[in-house]
Design a protein around this motif. Structure first.
Motif, PDB file in Angstrom:
ATOM      1  N   LEU A  46      35.239  32.480  45.844  1.00 26.87           N
ATOM      2  CA  LEU A  46      35.296  33.655  46.713  1.00 26.87           C
ATOM      3  C   LEU A  46      36.401  34.556  46.171  1.00 26.87           C
ATOM      4  CD1 LEU A  46      34.632  35.224  49.333  1.00 26.87           C
ATOM      5  CD2 LEU A  46      36.436  33.884  50.447  1.00 26.87           C
ATOM      6  N   VAL A  47      36.046  35.786  45.813  1.00 25.17           N
ATOM      7  CA  VAL A  47      37.020  36.738  45.263  1.00 25.17           C
ATOM      8  C   VAL A  47      37.194  37.847  46.300  1.00 25.17           C
ATOM      9  CG1 VAL A  47      37.485  38.329  43.348  1.00 25.17           C
ATOM     10  CG2 VAL A  47      36.292  36.168  42.912  1.00 25.17           C
ATOM     11  N   THR A  48      38.389  37.966  46.860  1.00 26.50           N
ATOM     12  CA  THR A  48      38.541  38.918  47.974  1.00 26.50           C
ATOM     13  C   THR A  48      38.487  40.370  47.498  1.00 26.50           C
ATOM     14  OG1 THR A  48      40.960  38.918  47.902  1.00 26.50           O
ATOM     15  CG2 THR A  48      39.922  37.260  49.315  1.00 26.50           C
ATOM     16  N   THR A  49      38.917  40.614  46.256  1.00 27.45           N
ATOM     17  CA  THR A  49      38.832  41.960  45.652  1.00 27.45           C
ATOM     18  C   THR A  49      38.602  41.750  44.162  1.00 27.45           C
ATOM     19  OG1 THR A  49      40.428  42.830  47.257  1.00 27.45           O
ATOM     20  CG2 THR A  49      40.074  44.145  45.268  1.00 27.45           C
ATOM     21  N   ALA A  50      37.635  42.465  43.592  1.00 28.31           N
ATOM     22  CA  ALA A  50      37.309  42.259  42.168  1.00 28.31           C
ATOM     23  C   ALA A  50      38.552  42.430  41.303  1.00 28.31           C
ATOM     24  CB  ALA A  50      36.232  43.247  41.737  1.00 28.31           C
ATOM     25  N   ILE A  51      38.684  41.564  40.309  1.00 33.57           N
ATOM     26  CA  ILE A  51      39.821  41.640  39.386  1.00 33.57           C
ATOM     27  C   ILE A  51      39.314  42.144  38.029  1.00 33.57           C
ATOM     28  CG2 ILE A  51      41.215  39.886  40.552  1.00 33.57           C
ATOM     29  CD1 ILE A  51      40.182  37.841  38.483  1.00 33.57           C
ATOM     30  N   PRO A  52      40.204  42.568  37.128  1.00 38.23           N
ATOM     31  CA  PRO A  52      39.737  43.097  35.840  1.00 38.23           C
ATOM     32  C   PRO A  52      38.864  42.115  35.055  1.00 38.23           C
ATOM     33  CG  PRO A  52      41.998  43.738  36.215  1.00 38.23           C
ATOM     34  CD  PRO A  52      41.643  42.781  37.312  1.00 38.23           C
ATOM     35  N   GLN A  53      38.118  42.662  34.139  1.00 39.31           N
ATOM     36  CA  GLN A  53      37.016  41.978  33.495  1.00 39.31           C
ATOM     37  C   GLN A  53      37.293  40.596  32.866  1.00 39.31           C
ATOM     38  OE1 GLN A  53      33.978  40.800  33.476  1.00 39.31           O
ATOM     39  NE2 GLN A  53      33.770  42.815  34.431  1.00 39.31           N
ATOM     40  N   PRO A  54      38.333  40.395  32.129  1.00 39.49           N
ATOM     41  CA  PRO A  54      38.438  39.057  31.535  1.00 39.49           C
ATOM     42  C   PRO A  54      38.369  37.967  32.606  1.00 39.49           C
ATOM     43  CG  PRO A  54      40.242  40.476  30.816  1.00 39.49           C
ATOM     44  CD  PRO A  54      39.488  41.231  31.841  1.00 39.49           C
ATOM     45  N   GLY A  55      38.903  38.265  33.771  1.00 40.29           N
ATOM     46  CA  GLY A  55      38.914  37.289  34.860  1.00 40.29           C
ATOM     47  C   GLY A  55      37.533  37.089  35.443  1.00 40.29           C
ATOM     48  N   MET A  56      36.828  38.178  35.714  1.00 46.93           N
ATOM     49  CA  MET A  56      35.497  38.064  36.310  1.00 46.93           C
ATOM     50  C   MET A  56      34.570  37.300  35.371  1.00 46.93           C
ATOM     51  SD  MET A  56      35.976  39.389  39.243  1.00 46.93           S
ATOM     52  CE  MET A  56      34.324  39.286  39.878  1.00 46.93           C
ATOM     53  N   GLN A  57      34.685  37.579  34.073  1.00 48.34           N
ATOM     54  CA  GLN A  57      33.818  36.887  33.109  1.00 48.34           C
ATOM     55  C   GLN A  57      34.041  35.378  33.137  1.00 48.34           C
ATOM     56  OE1 GLN A  57      34.724  38.827  29.431  1.00 48.34           O
ATOM     57  NE2 GLN A  57      33.132  40.370  29.752  1.00 48.34           N
TER      58      GLN A  57
ATOM     59  N   LEU B 216      40.102  33.423  45.479  1.00 48.67           N
ATOM     60  CA  LEU B 216      41.008  34.202  44.638  1.00 48.67           C
ATOM     61  C   LEU B 216      41.530  35.368  45.469  1.00 48.67           C
ATOM     62  CD1 LEU B 216      40.557  34.633  40.903  1.00 48.67           C
ATOM     63  CD2 LEU B 216      41.544  36.493  42.223  1.00 48.67           C
ATOM     64  N   THR B 217      42.829  35.319  45.745  1.00 47.13           N
ATOM     65  CA  THR B 217      43.417  36.238  46.731  1.00 47.13           C
ATOM     66  C   THR B 217      44.308  37.298  46.087  1.00 47.13           C
ATOM     67  OG1 THR B 217      45.169  34.606  46.994  1.00 47.13           O
ATOM     68  CG2 THR B 217      43.454  34.633  48.670  1.00 47.13           C
ATOM     69  N   GLN B 218      44.563  38.328  46.887  1.00 47.40           N
ATOM     70  CA  GLN B 218      45.513  39.386  46.543  1.00 47.40           C
ATOM     71  C   GLN B 218      46.723  39.273  47.466  1.00 47.40           C
ATOM     72  OE1 GLN B 218      44.801  41.577  44.054  1.00 47.40           O
ATOM     73  NE2 GLN B 218      42.853  40.535  43.715  1.00 47.40           N
ATOM     74  N   LEU B 219      47.795  39.976  47.112  1.00 50.42           N
ATOM     75  CA  LEU B 219      49.027  39.918  47.906  1.00 50.42           C
ATOM     76  C   LEU B 219      48.829  40.274  49.376  1.00 50.42           C
ATOM     77  CD1 LEU B 219      51.528  41.624  45.479  1.00 50.42           C
ATOM     78  CD2 LEU B 219      51.430  39.219  46.141  1.00 50.42           C
ATOM     79  N   ARG B 220      47.854  41.145  49.663  1.00 50.12           N
ATOM     80  CA  ARG B 220      47.694  41.567  51.064  1.00 50.12           C
ATOM     81  C   ARG B 220      46.890  40.551  51.883  1.00 50.12           C
ATOM     82  NH1 ARG B 220      44.471  45.575  48.469  1.00 50.12           N
ATOM     83  NH2 ARG B 220      42.518  44.520  48.076  1.00 50.12           N
ATOM     84  N   ASP B 221      46.288  39.546  51.216  1.00 47.66           N
ATOM     85  CA  ASP B 221      45.532  38.537  51.965  1.00 47.66           C
ATOM     86  C   ASP B 221      46.501  37.514  52.559  1.00 47.66           C
ATOM     87  OD1 ASP B 221      43.060  39.672  51.161  1.00 47.66           O
ATOM     88  OD2 ASP B 221      43.177  38.612  49.247  1.00 47.66           O
ATOM     89  N   VAL B 222      46.510  37.432  53.871  1.00 44.58           N
ATOM     90  CA  VAL B 222      47.426  36.495  54.529  1.00 44.58           C
ATOM     91  C   VAL B 222      46.753  35.124  54.614  1.00 44.58           C
ATOM     92  CG1 VAL B 222      48.671  35.979  56.671  1.00 44.58           C
ATOM     93  CG2 VAL B 222      48.518  38.343  55.834  1.00 44.58           C
ATOM     94  N   VAL B 223      47.370  34.150  53.936  1.00 48.08           N
ATOM     95  CA  VAL B 223      46.821  32.788  53.909  1.00 48.08           C
ATOM     96  C   VAL B 223      47.871  31.910  54.587  1.00 48.08           C
ATOM     97  CG1 VAL B 223      45.913  30.970  52.413  1.00 48.08           C
ATOM     98  CG2 VAL B 223      45.633  33.373  51.745  1.00 48.08           C
TER      99      VAL B 223
ATOM    100  N   ASN C  10      46.244  33.032  43.508  1.00 46.08           N
ATOM    101  CA  ASN C  10      46.774  34.350  43.872  1.00 46.08           C
ATOM    102  C   ASN C  10      46.864  35.223  42.630  1.00 46.08           C
ATOM    103  OD1 ASN C  10      47.533  35.545  46.331  1.00 46.08           O
ATOM    104  ND2 ASN C  10      49.699  35.520  45.776  1.00 46.08           N
ATOM    105  N   TYR C  11      46.323  36.414  42.730  1.00 42.75           N
ATOM    106  CA  TYR C  11      46.360  37.364  41.603  1.00 42.75           C
ATOM    107  C   TYR C  11      47.717  38.068  41.619  1.00 42.75           C
ATOM    108  CZ  TYR C  11      44.920  41.381  38.721  1.00 42.75           C
ATOM    109  OH  TYR C  11      44.832  42.347  37.737  1.00 42.75           O
ATOM    110  N   ALA C  12      48.785  37.315  41.379  1.00 42.15           N
ATOM    111  CA  ALA C  12      50.162  37.829  41.442  1.00 42.15           C
ATOM    112  C   ALA C  12      51.088  36.691  41.038  1.00 42.15           C
ATOM    113  CB  ALA C  12      50.507  38.280  42.857  1.00 42.15           C
ATOM    114  N   VAL C  13      52.298  37.060  40.652  1.00 46.41           N
ATOM    115  CA  VAL C  13      53.288  36.007  40.421  1.00 46.41           C
ATOM    116  C   VAL C  13      53.913  35.601  41.754  1.00 46.41           C
ATOM    117  CG1 VAL C  13      55.189  37.609  39.857  1.00 46.41           C
ATOM    118  CG2 VAL C  13      55.271  35.263  39.025  1.00 46.41           C
ATOM    119  N   GLY C  14      54.133  36.574  42.655  1.00 44.73           N
ATOM    120  CA  GLY C  14      54.683  36.260  43.971  1.00 44.73           C
ATOM    121  C   GLY C  14      53.612  35.645  44.857  1.00 44.73           C
ATOM    122  N   TYR C  15      54.033  34.814  45.806  1.00 45.18           N
ATOM    123  CA  TYR C  15      53.038  34.161  46.670  1.00 45.18           C
ATOM    124  C   TYR C  15      53.555  34.042  48.104  1.00 45.18           C
ATOM    125  CZ  TYR C  15      55.943  30.447  44.713  1.00 45.18           C
ATOM    126  OH  TYR C  15      57.002  29.716  44.273  1.00 45.18           O
TER     127      TYR C  15
END
Ligand code: DGY
Length: 329
Positions: free
Chosen positions: A6-17, A50-57, A72-77
């Motif tokens: 489950l991808v909450t927001t599409a990420i750049p291509q190398p990742g989606m592939q 696969l989450t973004q910073l704004r997704d509250v988990v 998490n698509y970020a270094v911070g979590y």
């Protein structure tokens, strides 16, 4: 059955592939609200989210979740309750290392941009206010020879120090307040003899530029509050490329408005994307929309790492960049 992502927001291509090659990928048409994300995680339809910073988990979501991992698509979590994830045997992955230089570039940009009043100067030109060179037009402050204080001395702080030394700044640091501890010359490596460790109080009081490089957690929330701002030099500039809630933004607006400090360069905000009332009207600020890691190569690399983390977790393996490897025990 293949892996289900489950991808909450599409990420750049190398990742989606990478994700598409490893299994079924569901990309949500728009960022989910908390309830939607919680229900999707509890549905049993996905192995990894696969989450973004704004997704509250948070804890309640994780308690109901039927997933193996959160990438998490970020270094911070700070958007993820890692302790709760571990308690439920759910792995968490992040994307360290790849955004260090890009984020340090933005810290330097904010230091220079605030010191030299770049936003005000740009606006003046665009609005037709530039009538030729003038002896006292848009005077700012120097950076060379001034003190840069780094709150924290991790990867991004070090990369910022490297740049600041190149600009002739004096660099001091206090590692992760309030847990200050002496950093040995061995740990300092290339910076031994070039930067100086100070206590948190001295950092606050001696810095001409105070740059924040600590993670957001309960110890660092509002680390920079009205009291800290009052102890900074009146000519000081605050720079934040870490997380907004580390600074009490309402107190910062008041300090900037009343001349307690001279300026602020911010890439992050306390309640993103909202700004504290009055912040946008202050001329002595440079405000950016959380773009520390926003270069094409960096975001592509973050996508690759977060996809590799997700694929590994879906297979039941430890991800290349685990935040809580103990969750697998
Ligand atoms: C991070 O990765 O934590 C940044 O804030 C966004 O790239």
């Amino acid at each position: 059955m293949g892996a289900r992502f489950l991808v909450t927001t599409a990420i750049p291509q190398p990742g989606m592939q990478l994700l598409e090659a490893a299994g079924d990928v569901t990309v949500l048409p728009e960022p989910p609200d908390y309830q939607t994300l919680a229900e999707l995680c509890a549905s049993g339809d996905f192995d990894v989210v696969l989450t973004q910073l704004r997704d509250v988990v948070d804890g309640p979501l994780l308690a109901r979740a039927q997933i193996r991992g959160v990438s998490n698509y970020a270094v911070g979590y700070n958007n993820i309750d890692v302790e709760a994830a571990t308690a439920h045997g759910i792995l968490v992955g992040n994307t360290p290392g790849v955004l260090t230089d890009a984020t340090a570039d933005i810290a330097l940009l904010l230091i220079l941009g605030t010191a030299r009043r770049v936003v005000e100067a740009d606006r003046l030109v665009r609005e037709g206010g530039f009538h030729g060179w003038e002896p006292e037009l848009m005077l700012g402050s120097d950076v060379s020879g001034r003190v840069l204080g780094l709150a924290g001395f991790g990867r991004i702080a070090r990369a910022t120090a490297r740049r600041a030394l190149g600009f002739g700044m004096e660099v001091v640091f206090a590692p992760r307040p309030p847990g200050d501890r002496p950093v040995s010359d061995e740990e300092l490596g290339e910076f031994a003899g070039g930067v100086r460790q100070v206590g948190w109080d001295e950092l606050v009081e001696c810095s001409d530029f105070l740059s924040i490089h600590v993670p957001l957690n309960e110890q660092t929330r509002h680390l920079v509050d009205a009291d800290v701002l009052a102890r900074m030099k009146p000519g000081a500039i605050l720079v934040n490329t870490a997380r907004g809630p580390i600074v009490d933004e309402a107190a910062l607006v008041e300090a900037l408005r009343t001349g307690v400090i001279a300026g602020a360069g911010l890439d992050v905000f306390e309640d993103e994307p909202r700004l504290a009332p009055g912040l946008a009207e202050l001329p002595n600020t440079v405000l950016l929309p959380h773009i520390g890691s926003a270069t094409v190569p960096v975001r592509a690399e973050m996508a690759r790492l977060s996809a590799l983390n997700a694929v590994a977790m879906a297979e039941g393996s430890l991800p290349p960049h685990p935040v809580n490897p103990e969750a697998r025990a």
